[in-house]
Design a protein around this motif. Structure first.
Motif, PDB file in Angstrom:
ATOM      1  N   GLY A 158     -12.555  51.303 -91.026  1.00  0.00           N
ATOM      2  CA  GLY A 158     -12.913  52.518 -90.298  1.00  0.00           C
ATOM      3  C   GLY A 158     -11.872  52.919 -89.284  1.00  0.00           C
ATOM      4  O   GLY A 158     -11.726  54.108 -88.963  1.00  0.00           O
ATOM      5  N   ILE A 186      -8.765  52.965 -89.728  1.00  0.00           N
ATOM      6  CA  ILE A 186      -7.753  53.785 -90.395  1.00  0.00           C
ATOM      7  C   ILE A 186      -8.145  55.249 -90.314  1.00  0.00           C
ATOM      8  O   ILE A 186      -7.300  56.119 -90.082  1.00  0.00           O
ATOM      9  N   ASN A 187      -9.444  55.518 -90.506  1.00  0.00           N
ATOM     10  CA  ASN A 187      -9.887  56.916 -90.397  1.00  0.00           C
ATOM     11  C   ASN A 187      -9.577  57.483 -89.020  1.00  0.00           C
ATOM     12  O   ASN A 187      -9.161  58.632 -88.882  1.00  0.00           O
ATOM     13  N   LEU A 188      -9.778  56.667 -87.985  1.00  0.00           N
ATOM     14  CA  LEU A 188      -9.505  57.128 -86.623  1.00  0.00           C
ATOM     15  C   LEU A 188      -8.014  57.350 -86.427  1.00  0.00           C
ATOM     16  O   LEU A 188      -7.602  58.348 -85.831  1.00  0.00           O
ATOM     17  N   LEU A 189      -7.196  56.442 -86.934  1.00  0.00           N
ATOM     18  CA  LEU A 189      -5.755  56.557 -86.740  1.00  0.00           C
ATOM     19  C   LEU A 189      -5.161  57.721 -87.527  1.00  0.00           C
ATOM     20  O   LEU A 189      -4.100  58.226 -87.183  1.00  0.00           O
ATOM     21  N   LEU A 190      -5.831  58.147 -88.574  1.00  0.00           N
ATOM     22  CA  LEU A 190      -5.357  59.343 -89.282  1.00  0.00           C
ATOM     23  C   LEU A 190      -5.539  60.583 -88.406  1.00  0.00           C
ATOM     24  O   LEU A 190      -4.854  61.587 -88.584  1.00  0.00           O
ATOM     25  N   TRP A 191      -6.476  60.477 -87.462  1.00  0.00           N
ATOM     26  CA  TRP A 191      -6.696  61.583 -86.537  1.00  0.00           C
ATOM     27  C   TRP A 191      -5.886  61.423 -85.260  1.00  0.00           C
ATOM     28  O   TRP A 191      -5.403  62.389 -84.696  1.00  0.00           O
ATOM     29  N   ARG A 192      -5.845  60.188 -84.763  1.00  0.00           N
ATOM     30  CA  ARG A 192      -5.140  59.890 -83.520  1.00  0.00           C
ATOM     31  C   ARG A 192      -4.153  58.764 -83.804  1.00  0.00           C
ATOM     32  O   ARG A 192      -4.466  57.598 -83.600  1.00  0.00           O
ATOM     33  N   PRO A 193      -2.972  59.098 -84.294  1.00  0.00           N
ATOM     34  CA  PRO A 193      -2.032  58.054 -84.709  1.00  0.00           C
ATOM     35  C   PRO A 193      -1.367  57.303 -83.561  1.00  0.00           C
ATOM     36  O   PRO A 193      -0.659  56.327 -83.808  1.00  0.00           O
ATOM     37  N   GLN A 194      -1.583  57.724 -82.319  1.00  0.00           N
ATOM     38  CA  GLN A 194      -0.970  57.002 -81.197  1.00  0.00           C
ATOM     39  C   GLN A 194      -1.765  55.721 -80.965  1.00  0.00           C
ATOM     40  O   GLN A 194      -2.800  55.731 -80.288  1.00  0.00           O
ATOM     41  N   ARG A 195      -1.243  54.655 -81.517  1.00  0.00           N
ATOM     42  CA  ARG A 195      -2.011  53.401 -81.516  1.00  0.00           C
ATOM     43  C   ARG A 195      -2.232  52.867 -80.109  1.00  0.00           C
ATOM     44  O   ARG A 195      -3.308  52.338 -79.809  1.00  0.00           O
TER      45      ARG A 195
END
Lengths: 325, 343
Positions: A146, A148-157
């Motif tokens: 899950g 990954i879904n968030l990082l596709l939206w907010r890629p600033q880790r």
């Protein structure tokens, strides 16, 4: 801000978080039931008996104090038995002024006596609660994909990691304060109605609040460590595994080994020493050579905060660099 | 048309204790033009998902350059709000409803809440939006994933196996959706194993195998480059036709109810030759390869009898094969005769 709102929504919506809250309140209820099961308002007869017992104990304390002081004098004329009995003993423990009548009330829940111990339990409950919530907040998302879904939206880790941790600790802090107030308040009300409140004057409340806040901070430090370990291990179980492994392998196992090989225990090697030092504002231990040593509350806090900072930084760099497959 | 995705010399290697170093991408190149539907094809384990994950910042490449919507991949965060993506099997919290899942993403991305209902309707999940994700079928989860990708109203849509688990109605809807999006100016990069769908809907394709680009270009061009030059014809006496054509120096064979003839430049010659012998054609079609046969040939994954096909294990010792030059587009004449009159 949007990310923080989203993460708070996610945290509060998780069934696991709700389940843990239910468990926490159930444990609270059980604690109340166990403490109050046979408690009752003290009768006149109970008070009379308690006062008599207290008087006897004070008298004994005065006698013991006198004997202790005399036995520790350089040219003591006390008997060898007394000199052995009071060797290296702090005569201050025989302080008659500390003896309270309510300490000898039988079958009565005395708030002022019992609440410090209950607050220690509260700290343990909140630490474990925070540990599980924190580990699963990031671990479940990482293991399920899950995140990954968030990082596709907010890629600033880095932002995602810090925001999640900030929201988590903020929410836990607010909850812990509220729950602690409820916890102490319920016991105070129960003592006032079915037990005895005790002596609540002087430094009682400041000391109790201080102890409670130390416990709350310990719970937050534990939560941050769990979050970081679950991030590094990419799974909730990683944090649980490290915790259980450390507890059994080092805290229990090493102590056992030290005892078996007749090696004096070196308390500074164990994390629990610093936990105790922080919560109690000092931990006195004997090193076997020079006598009593103390780990101060400040040292305890520094070690715990340093450990948390190290783990959180490790989690940050792990999260930032790792390939997400 | 400007390029919205430019990948050059992409390399990625994975290391593990058990299997050592494995090269997933070995100098991969790809370019996707704006407004196109671009198919991204490759066998299992060829590096498709690795490419997409690297492009979207989920993995770090060892070397190579990538640009997405004009921004270097290191600055992907600056264009992330313009990109919608599904990567492999999408994962959602089983305890959240479909609507809740999208609402959280919308909040995180600053997307208006009304957009959630729009995309749920678009993907056909409007009536199941309140159900928990754990009760969704594979196809429903896939629809939810597409919905999450569409939330941002992206300029670039990256879809990894979007039809996975969808029923025929869903596959048709997905095809229509991609076409509509492309018509409205959205660029679509779609990775799929449904080659018939890709052939139908895509403007161009890139085929990857063993971490390298095998071929790329417009679909018609790729297919034309692998044309066999054979014709299939239907005639009353197939055997006689085969004998006649072989006597004339051409290759011919019976294939099912048809005759397949090769070595002919002008199909009119067939009509004339057979007509002179009193054999009249009812059908004459140039055999054009489909994308599946081209794919299987290029990637060397056509199953051999008695040998179950194995997933690629990328070999790092091979030198990169030279990518064949794109052939010129050739017309493929189709002649369908229902008359016995001579040409």
């Amino acid at each position: 801000m949007n990310l923080a709102k989203a993460e708070l929504n996610r945290l509060l919506s998780r069934r696991f978080a709700k389940l843990m809250m239910v468990v926490l309140f159930a444990v609270f209820g059980l604690t109340v039931a166990v403490m109050m099961i046979e408690s009752s308002r003290p009768s006149d007869e109970a008070w009379a008996e308690a006062r008599q017992t207290a008087t006897e104990v004070r008298t004994q304390n005065v006698r013991d104090h006198q004997q202790c002081v005399e036995a520790q004098l350089p040219d003591s004329e006390a008997s060898p038995e007394l000199q052995d009995k009071f060797r290296d003993v702090d005569c201050g423990v025989f302080d008659a002024s500390r003896v309270k009548d309510e300490q000898f009330l039988s079958g009565v829940f005395v708030f002022s006596d019992e609440i410090p111990g209950l607050v220690y339990m509260l700290a343990a409950y909140l630490a474990f609660f925070g540990f599980l919530i924190s580990a699963s907040f990031i671990g479940a998302e990482m293991s399920s994909g899950g995140l990954i879904n968030l990082l596709l939206w907010r890629p600033q880790r880095g932002t995602v990691y810090v925001t999640k941790l900030g929201v988590l600790l903020g929410a836990l802090a607010v909850f812990n304060v509220g729950f602690s107030a409820l916890y102490i308040g319920v016991f105070w009300i129960l003592a006032a109605t079915t037990g005895w409140a005790g002596n609540l004057g002087g430094e009682f409340w400041p000391e109790l609040i201080d102890l409670t806040l130390r416990g709350l901070l310990l719970a937050l430090i534990t939560s941050a460590c769990a979050y970081a370990i679950a991030t590094i291990g990419r799974h909730t179980a990683a944090a649980l595994g490290v915790f259980v492994g450390y507890l059994i392998g080092w805290e229990l196992g090493a102590r056992l080994v030290f005892e078996l090989i007749n090696l004096d225990l070196n308390e500074p090697l164990f994390l629990t020493s610093y936990v105790v030092a922080w919560v109690n504002d000092g931990f006195r231990y004997w090193d076997g050579f020079d006598g009593d040593l103390v780990i101060s509350g400040g040292t305890g806090a520094a070690v715990l905060l340093g450990l948390a900072a190290l783990l959180v930084a490790g989690g940050y760099f792990s999260f930032h660099r790792r390939d997400l497959t | 048309m400007t390029a919205v995705i430019e990948i050059s010399g992409l390399r990625k290697t994975f290391s593990s204790v058990r299997r050592g170093r494995q090269t997933a991408l070995d100098g991969f190149d790809m370019e996707v033009r704006a407004g196109q539907i671009h198919g991204f094809l490759g066998p299992n384990g060829s590096g498709k998902t690795t490419t997409l994950r690297t492009l979207l910042g989920l993995m770090r490449a060892d070397s190579g350059t990538m640009r997405i919507l004009g921004a270097p991949s290191e600055q992907y965060a600056t264009v992330a709000h313009r990109v919608g993506a599904i990567v492999e099997s999408p994962a959602f919290f089983p305890g959240f409803s479909g609507r809740k899942t999208l609402q959280i993403l919308a909040t995180a991305g600053g997307v208006p809440a009304a957009r959630v209902d729009e995309v749920l309707t678009t993907v056909g999940l409007r009536d199941r939006a309140e159900d928990l994700v754990k009760g969704y079928s594979l196809g429903m989860r896939q629809r939810l994933a597409v919905a999450s990708a569409l939330l941002k109203q992206p300029e670039l849509l990256i879809l990894d196996e979007p039809a996975n688990g969808l029923d025929p109605s869903g596959i048709h809807a997905m095809r229509t959706l991609m076409s509509d999006l492309a018509a409205s100016g959205v660029t679509v990069l779609v990775s799929s194993h449904l080659l018939a769908e890709i052939e139908q809907v895509c403007d161009s394709v890139t085929i990857i195998s063993r971490g390298r680009r095998i071929t790329h270009g417009p679909v018609a061009q790729v297919l034309a480059g692998h044309a066999t030059g054979e014709f299939r014809l239907q005639v009353a006496d197939s055997s006689a036709a085969v004998r006649l054509l072989r006597d004339a120096g051409r290759t011919a064979r019976v294939d099912g109810g048809f005759v397949v003839v090769g070595g002919v430049d002008d199909p009119a010659w067939i009509t004339q030759k057979l007509g002179e012998a009193g054999l009249w054609l009812s059908e004459l079609v140039a055999i054009a390869p489909d994308l599946e046969s081209v794919f299987l040939d290029l990637t060397e994954t056509r199953p051999r009898p008695g040998e179950p096909p194995q997933v690629e294990d990328v070999d790092t010792t091979d030198e990169p094969a030279a990518e064949p030059a794109p052939p010129p587009v050739a017309d493929s004449p189709v002649i369908d005769l229902d008359s016995k009159e001579p040409a």
